[in-house]
Design an enzyme around this catalytic site. Sequence first.
Site, short mmCIF file in Angstrom:
data_model
loop_
_atom_site.label_atom_id
_atom_site.label_comp_id
_atom_site.label_asym_id
_atom_site.label_seq_id
_atom_site.Cartn_x
_atom_site.Cartn_y
_atom_site.Cartn_z
CB SER A 210 -0.97 -0.07 1.06
OG SER A 210 -1.98 0.96 1.01
CG ASP A 297 -7.09 -3.60 -2.92
OD1 ASP A 297 -7.60 -2.61 -2.16
OD2 ASP A 297 -5.91 -3.71 -2.71
CG HIS A 334 -5.47 -2.65 0.86
ND1 HIS A 334 -5.05 -2.31 -0.61
CD2 HIS A 334 -4.60 -1.80 1.45
CE1 HIS A 334 -4.24 -1.48 -0.53
NE2 HIS A 334 -3.94 -1.08 0.73
#
Length: 354
Positions: A210, A297, A334
């Site tokens: 991320s 995601d 995610h």
Amino acid sequence: MRKRVDTQENSFSAASDVQGTAGVQRKERAPSRWSLKRGLFAILIIFILAPFTLKILPELIQYLVYTHRVSVPFFVDLSQPADLSLNHTINMYLTSEKGISLGVWHTVPESQWKEAQGKDLAWYQNTLSDGSPVFIYFHGNTGTRAAPHRVGVAKVLSALGYHVLVPDYRGFGDSTGEPTEAGLSTDALYLYNWVKKRSGSSLVVIWGHSLGTGVATNAAVKLLKQGVVFDGVMLEGAFNSARQNIPVNPFSWYYWTFPGYGYFFPEPWANNKVVFPTEENLKKMKSPILFLHAEDDHLVPIQVAQQMYEVAASAQNAERVKLVSFDGSLGYLHNGLYRDPHLPDIIKKFVQSL
């Protein structure tokens, strides 16, 4: 004559009734007009004052992007990784620059867990040169190195026989300072150089997740200027500020909802130098790259990863850049890729290709 008078009286009465009805209608319409005025005023506040507030309060922008003060999970002693079943892990504090202390965990390969019991920092440092690959994991925003998915990644890599270093950037967890893009890049470069000085000829692989994908690619480009190339880079849930709405910033939506709005009010993260130009970095990088992305995601659409894969593959070639996607029905979203039973084989194959 009486009939005429009656008619006039009736006409007067009817007119009075009409006027009375109109008065009632005006009274009924008045609240609606007031509601409209209040609605317009609220819109004025949202679309005019909010950008000004963000402009004069960069600390708010900083918090919204990094959410570093949310130290989840709560009530965890970061100096005791064994409390999270990382019983072959040592906690240490490294100084990336003056006044900045970084909390870092070093987990040795699982095969060394018995030998690691009771060992000091010097022993852990010496193991970095034992020939086993070393991973440095740069995590995303929010929380600390004790978050379940970060602990999960460390366990997966350790089980594969790799060393894992998981730092908290400045301002996160028990690390000191406040996060900035330049500061996070400095922390990443410091830790990489610290590891390289102690790892001998061992492979050093960078895993960014991320926000950490932006940190990893920033560091890679900075090192390229020094003639240094990462042995390998893994980018999980990679975001791209150039092509997607930054999901961590709830004030960003009006820039895409109202065309031209950004002309009058520059994007707040740009003013605060929160850029993370991942796509531009990928055009310059020379390291083998493995993208990992879940099709479901919820923060970064899979299309973003596909776009960045194409950019990276064009800059190098399809042999050095890979994209592995995970079916949306698995529910990884995610943060859950570490749970996939096929992930260890994917990682192992990537490392063997380096």
